[in-house]
Motif scaffolding. Structure first.
Motif, PDB file in Angstrom:
ATOM      1  N   SER A 132       5.764  -5.224   3.619  1.00 31.83           N
ATOM      2  CA  SER A 132       4.782  -4.160   3.808  1.00 31.83           C
ATOM      3  C   SER A 132       5.382  -2.854   3.328  1.00 31.83           C
ATOM      4  CB  SER A 132       4.380  -4.052   5.287  1.00 31.83           C
ATOM      5  OG  SER A 132       5.507  -3.735   6.098  1.00 31.83           O
ATOM      6  N   GLY A 133       4.517  -1.941   2.917  1.00 31.77           N
ATOM      7  CA  GLY A 133       4.968  -0.625   2.491  1.00 31.77           C
ATOM      8  C   GLY A 133       4.138  -0.072   1.361  1.00 31.77           C
ATOM      9  N   ASN A 134       4.260   1.249   1.152  1.00 27.88           N
ATOM     10  CA  ASN A 134       3.498   1.937   0.098  1.00 27.88           C
ATOM     11  C   ASN A 134       2.010   1.653   0.214  1.00 27.88           C
ATOM     12  OD1 ASN A 134       6.301   0.897  -1.565  1.00 27.88           O
ATOM     13  ND2 ASN A 134       5.905   3.101  -1.407  1.00 27.88           N
ATOM     14  N   PHE A 135       1.541   1.614   1.484  1.00 23.08           N
ATOM     15  CA  PHE A 135       0.120   1.463   1.815  1.00 23.08           C
ATOM     16  C   PHE A 135      -0.454   0.102   1.421  1.00 23.08           C
ATOM     17  CE2 PHE A 135       1.086   5.941   1.022  1.00 23.08           C
ATOM     18  CZ  PHE A 135       0.816   6.467   2.283  1.00 23.08           C
ATOM     19  N   GLU A 136       0.399  -0.921   1.425  1.00 24.40           N
ATOM     20  CA  GLU A 136      -0.052  -2.281   1.168  1.00 24.40           C
ATOM     21  C   GLU A 136       0.693  -3.247   2.086  1.00 24.40           C
ATOM     22  OE1 GLU A 136      -1.524  -3.406  -3.174  1.00 24.40           O
ATOM     23  OE2 GLU A 136       0.567  -2.709  -3.206  1.00 24.40           O
ATOM     24  N   LYS A 137       0.124  -4.450   2.240  1.00 23.95           N
ATOM     25  CA  LYS A 137       0.821  -5.535   2.938  1.00 23.95           C
ATOM     26  C   LYS A 137       0.730  -6.802   2.108  1.00 23.95           C
ATOM     27  CE  LYS A 137      -3.271  -6.056   5.922  1.00 23.95           C
ATOM     28  NZ  LYS A 137      -3.758  -5.948   7.312  1.00 23.95           N
ATOM     29  N   LEU A 138       1.809  -7.562   2.121  1.00 24.70           N
ATOM     30  CA  LEU A 138       1.929  -8.801   1.360  1.00 24.70           C
ATOM     31  C   LEU A 138       1.930  -9.950   2.358  1.00 24.70           C
ATOM     32  CD1 LEU A 138       2.485 -10.077  -1.490  1.00 24.70           C
ATOM     33  CD2 LEU A 138       4.918  -9.943  -0.906  1.00 24.70           C
ATOM     34  N   GLU A 139       0.876 -10.780   2.314  1.00 19.79           N
ATOM     35  CA  GLU A 139       0.671 -11.795   3.336  1.00 19.79           C
ATOM     36  C   GLU A 139       0.495 -13.176   2.727  1.00 19.79           C
ATOM     37  OE1 GLU A 139      -2.158  -9.892   6.601  1.00 19.79           O
ATOM     38  OE2 GLU A 139      -2.831  -9.410   4.568  1.00 19.79           O
TER      39      GLU A 139
END
Length: 367
Positions: free
Chosen positions: A75-82
Motif C-alpha cells: 500500500s502507498g501513494n494513494f493505492e493498495k495492491l491486493e
C-alpha cells in the motif's frame, strides 16, 4: 491496573481498556487469540471489582492469516495492491498516504488489473465511476472462500469488477464476521437449551451479504435488507454458493423499515448496520449519515432485545472516529449498566511490509 488478571497496578483517572495486539495473532476475536490486555480501571483494586465495571474496549483488528483467499500485498501513494483468490489488482486508496514498499514496476508486473478513476472520483465524500485497465487475462466474475477461525464459519463470495472500484467484499470486515458468528452461535445454543425459537438477526445496509452469511452459518433466522435490488440478488447468489438457505430478503429503505419495526414492537437478538455516507432508498428516500445516523440508532435501540442480544455498527465515513461511534451508541441506547460489553476501534488491513491501513471504525454492543 490489571494485566491478564495478575497483581493490581494503580491507575488514576483512567477507565479505558487498551488492547496491544500480539504479532502472532491478527484477529482479536479468534478462539486462540494472544492479546496482551491492559485493564485500566478507576479505583479497581481487586479482581472482584472487575465484573462490576462496564469498561470500554478499544481494539485495532485486521484479517487473520488463516484467510488464504485474501492478501494486502502493498500500500502507498494513494493505492493498495491486493490479491483476491488468484487475481491481483491495484485500487485507489485515499488513506494510503505513505510511500509504496515495492516499486511501480513491481506493481505493474504483478497486477491483473488496475482501477483508473474518472473525473471527480472521491470528491465531497462521493465516488464517481471509473474503468478497469486489464493487464493480464482474468475472469469477469470469480469466487473466493472465507474459512474463518471458528468451526462452522465458512462461506463463498462471488466477486466482480464494478464501476465504483468495489469488487463485492470489504475484507477488513472479517473480524466483524468472526464476532457476529461467535455472538450468534452462543445465542443459538442458549435458545436450543431453553427450547426457545432461533434468535433473529437483522442486517441493515447489508450489501452482498457476508455478515448475513456469518449469522446464518451460526444458525440464526436472518433478515437481509438493502435498498439496491441488484445487490440483494448478488447476496442471494452468495447464499446459494455457500449452500445456505432461508434468508429473508428485503429491498427497502433501512430507516423506514427500522421505524416501522419499532412501531410494531418487533425485536431482534442481533442487529448489524453498515450505513454509507450518502445513499437513496428504492423510492428516492435520501440518506445522509450526518443527519440520519442518530435517529437510525435510536430506532435500532428500540428493536434490539434488551437481553441476550448484540449490535454491530460499522462506519466508513472519513472524519468519523471510533470515539464518536462509541459516544453516539451510548447516547442512542441510553447505556448505563444493562450491558455486557461495549467494544470500539478500527478495522485495518496490514500489508506484507507491516504497514497498517485504517479503513473503518466499529462499535459492538453485547447485552
Amino acid at each position: 491496573m490489571y494485566v491478564d488478571g495478575q497483581q493490581p497496578y494503580h491507575a488514576s483517572n483512567l477507565e479505558i481498556i487498551f488492547y496491544k495486539q500480539h504479532p502472532a495473532c491478527e484477529v482479536s476475536h479468534c478462539n486462540n487469540r494472544k492479546l496482551i490486555k491492559l485493564y485500566l480501571y478507576l479505583q479497581a483494586e481487586t479482581a472482584e471489582d472487575l465484573p462490576k465495571k462496564h469498561p470500554t474496549m478499544m481494539t485495532f483488528e485486521s484479517p487473520g492469516a488463516f484467510w488464504k483467499d485474501y492478501e494486502l500485498i502493498d500500500s502507498g501513494n494513494f493505492e493498495k495492491l491486493e490479491r483476491f483468490g488468484p487475481y491481483i489488482m491495484a485500487r485507489p486508496e485515499p488513506k494510503a498516504l505513505w510511500d509504496k514498499s515495492l516499486s511501480d514496476g513491481e506493481w505493474n508486473r504483478m497486477i491483473h488489473t488496475r482501477f483508473k478513476t474518472g473525473a471527480g472520483f472521491g470528491k465531497a465524500g462521493k465516488e464517481d465511476s471509473g474503468t478497469w485497465e486489464r493487464r493480464k487475462k482474468m475472469d469477469d466474475q470469480w469466487y473466493i472462500r472465507y474459512n474463518g477461525s471458528q468451526e462452522g464459519l465458512n462461506f463463498s463470495l462471488r466477486l466482480g469488477l464494478t464501476s465504483f472500484k468495489h469488487v463485492g467484499v470489504f475484507p477488513e470486515q472479517s473480524s466483524n464476521w468472526e464476532y457476529i458468528y461467535k455472538q450468534t452461535k452462543a445465542l443459538v445454543e442458549k435458545a436450543d437449551a431453553e427450547g426457545k425459537p432461533k434468535p433473529k438477526v437483522l442486517n441493515l445496509f447489508a450489501y452482498t451479504g457476508a455478515a448475513s452469511l456469518a449469522a446464518k452459518a451460526a444458525g440464526a433466522d436472518v433478515t437481509h435488507l438493502d435498498s439496491v435490488r441488484q445487490v440483494v440478488t448478488w447476496a442471494r447468489g452468495n447464499m446459494e454458493a455457500s449452500r445456505l438457505d432461508n434468508i429473508r430478503w428485503i429491498v427497502e429503505d433501512a430507516l423506514k423499515f427500522a421505524r416501522r419495526e419499532a412501531k410494531r414492537g418487533n425485536t431482534y437478538q442481533g442487529i448489524i448496520l453498515d450505513p454509507p455516507a450518502y445513499g437513496h432508498g428504492p423510492d428516492g428516500e435520501k440518506w445522509k449519515l450526518d443527519e440520519c445516523l442518530n435517529e437510525m440508532l435510536q430506532c435500532v435501540a428500540a428493536i434490539l432485545a434488551p437481553q441476550d442480544s448484540f449490535m454491530v455498527l460499522n462506519l466508513y465515513s472519513n472524519g468519523y472516529s471510533a470515539v464518536l461511534g462509541e459516544t453516539i451508541v451510548k447516547q442512542a441506547f441510553c447505556l448505563k449498566n444493562a450491558y455486557k460489553s461495549l467494544d470500539f476501534g478500527e478495522l485495518v488491513l496490514r500489508d506484507s511490509y507491516g504497514k497498517n491501513l485504517p479503513l473503518s471504525v466499529f462499535v459492538r454492543l453485547a447485552r
